[in-house]
Design a protein around this motif. Sequence first.
Motif, short mmCIF file in Angstrom:
data_model
loop_
_atom_site.label_atom_id
_atom_site.label_comp_id
_atom_site.label_asym_id
_atom_site.label_seq_id
_atom_site.Cartn_x
_atom_site.Cartn_y
_atom_site.Cartn_z
N ALA A 2 20.25 -19.87 -11.68
CA ALA A 2 21.45 -19.07 -11.43
C ALA A 2 21.36 -18.40 -10.08
O ALA A 2 20.28 -18.23 -9.50
N GLY A 3 22.48 -18.04 -9.57
CA GLY A 3 22.48 -17.22 -8.37
C GLY A 3 23.32 -17.78 -7.24
O GLY A 3 23.51 -18.98 -7.11
N THR A 4 23.79 -16.84 -6.47
CA THR A 4 24.61 -17.18 -5.32
C THR A 4 23.82 -17.95 -4.27
O THR A 4 24.38 -18.84 -3.62
N LEU A 5 22.54 -17.65 -4.14
CA LEU A 5 21.72 -18.35 -3.15
C LEU A 5 21.64 -19.84 -3.45
O LEU A 5 21.81 -20.68 -2.55
N LEU A 9 22.99 -22.81 -1.17
CA LEU A 9 22.11 -23.90 -0.74
C LEU A 9 22.69 -25.27 -1.11
O LEU A 9 22.62 -26.22 -0.32
N LEU A 10 23.25 -25.36 -2.30
CA LEU A 10 23.86 -26.62 -2.73
C LEU A 10 25.06 -26.98 -1.85
O LEU A 10 25.17 -28.12 -1.39
N TRP A 11 25.93 -26.02 -1.59
CA TRP A 11 27.10 -26.30 -0.74
C TRP A 11 26.67 -26.69 0.67
O TRP A 11 27.18 -27.67 1.23
N ALA A 74 14.58 -28.57 -4.13
CA ALA A 74 13.60 -29.33 -4.92
C ALA A 74 12.63 -28.38 -5.63
O ALA A 74 12.34 -28.55 -6.81
N VAL A 75 12.16 -27.38 -4.90
CA VAL A 75 11.23 -26.41 -5.49
C VAL A 75 11.93 -25.60 -6.58
O VAL A 75 11.38 -25.44 -7.69
N ILE A 76 13.12 -25.12 -6.30
CA ILE A 76 13.87 -24.34 -7.30
C ILE A 76 14.14 -25.21 -8.53
O ILE A 76 13.97 -24.76 -9.67
N GLY A 77 14.54 -26.44 -8.31
CA GLY A 77 14.78 -27.36 -9.43
C GLY A 77 13.54 -27.59 -10.26
O GLY A 77 13.59 -27.65 -11.49
N ALA A 78 12.40 -27.73 -9.60
CA ALA A 78 11.13 -27.94 -10.31
C ALA A 78 10.74 -26.71 -11.13
O ALA A 78 10.21 -26.84 -12.24
N LEU A 79 10.99 -25.54 -10.58
CA LEU A 79 10.63 -24.30 -11.28
C LEU A 79 11.56 -23.97 -12.44
O LEU A 79 11.20 -23.20 -13.32
N LEU A 158 25.59 -29.14 -8.55
CA LEU A 158 26.59 -28.09 -8.44
C LEU A 158 27.55 -28.13 -9.61
O LEU A 158 27.89 -27.10 -10.20
N GLY A 159 27.97 -29.33 -9.99
CA GLY A 159 28.88 -29.50 -11.13
C GLY A 159 28.26 -29.10 -12.46
O GLY A 159 28.97 -28.70 -13.39
N GLY A 160 26.95 -29.17 -12.57
CA GLY A 160 26.27 -28.81 -13.80
C GLY A 160 26.00 -27.34 -13.93
O GLY A 160 25.57 -26.86 -14.99
N ARG A 161 26.25 -26.59 -12.88
CA ARG A 161 25.98 -25.14 -12.91
C ARG A 161 27.05 -24.41 -13.71
O ARG A 161 28.21 -24.79 -13.67
N PRO A 162 26.65 -23.36 -14.41
CA PRO A 162 27.63 -22.57 -15.20
C PRO A 162 28.59 -21.80 -14.31
O PRO A 162 28.36 -21.54 -13.20
#
Length: 162
Positions: A2-5, A9-11, A74-79, A158-162
């Motif tokens: 979650a989060g604006t950051l 980053l995705l955009w 990649a790191v955020i996704g892994a965590l 991005l589409g999978g984010r709440p």
Amino acid sequence: MAGTLVTALLWFSIVACGLLAGLYFTFSAFAMTAFARLDTAAGVAAMNSINRVIQRSLFMPLFVGSSLSSLALAVIGALHRDEAGACAALAGGAIYFIGMFVVTMIFNVPRNNALDASDPATAEGEALWLRYRKEWTGWNHVRTLASTAALVLFVIALGGRP
């Protein structure tokens, strides 16, 4: 995840991947073929000029920024693998960082440096140009595909984010 950051980053990564995929596609689809139709000296001069100019253009902050943002995703996704969109962010970030940044640094840049140091008026220079076009373009195809695949995966994330 979650989060604006992460959303930012995705955009940023989506836009950057699209821009760089388009640039790499240009070289793969027609620019290198056009250079091959020039005599060796002109083709080498054109490619060397592009390689010099691109290093002092808006390409560089986009190249570095997108590499860092993809690595961060990649790191955020892994965590946060259990969160929506995380696996797509992890895959997109890894594919982009390895397939675009690492490939550029290991395969394309050394060929650019060798071409810049060559003398196209010699037999060795002409042979280098022939080899350069084949090898550099092959690795550029990898960059094109990696940038495009990462773009798709970042859109999915991005589409999978709440």
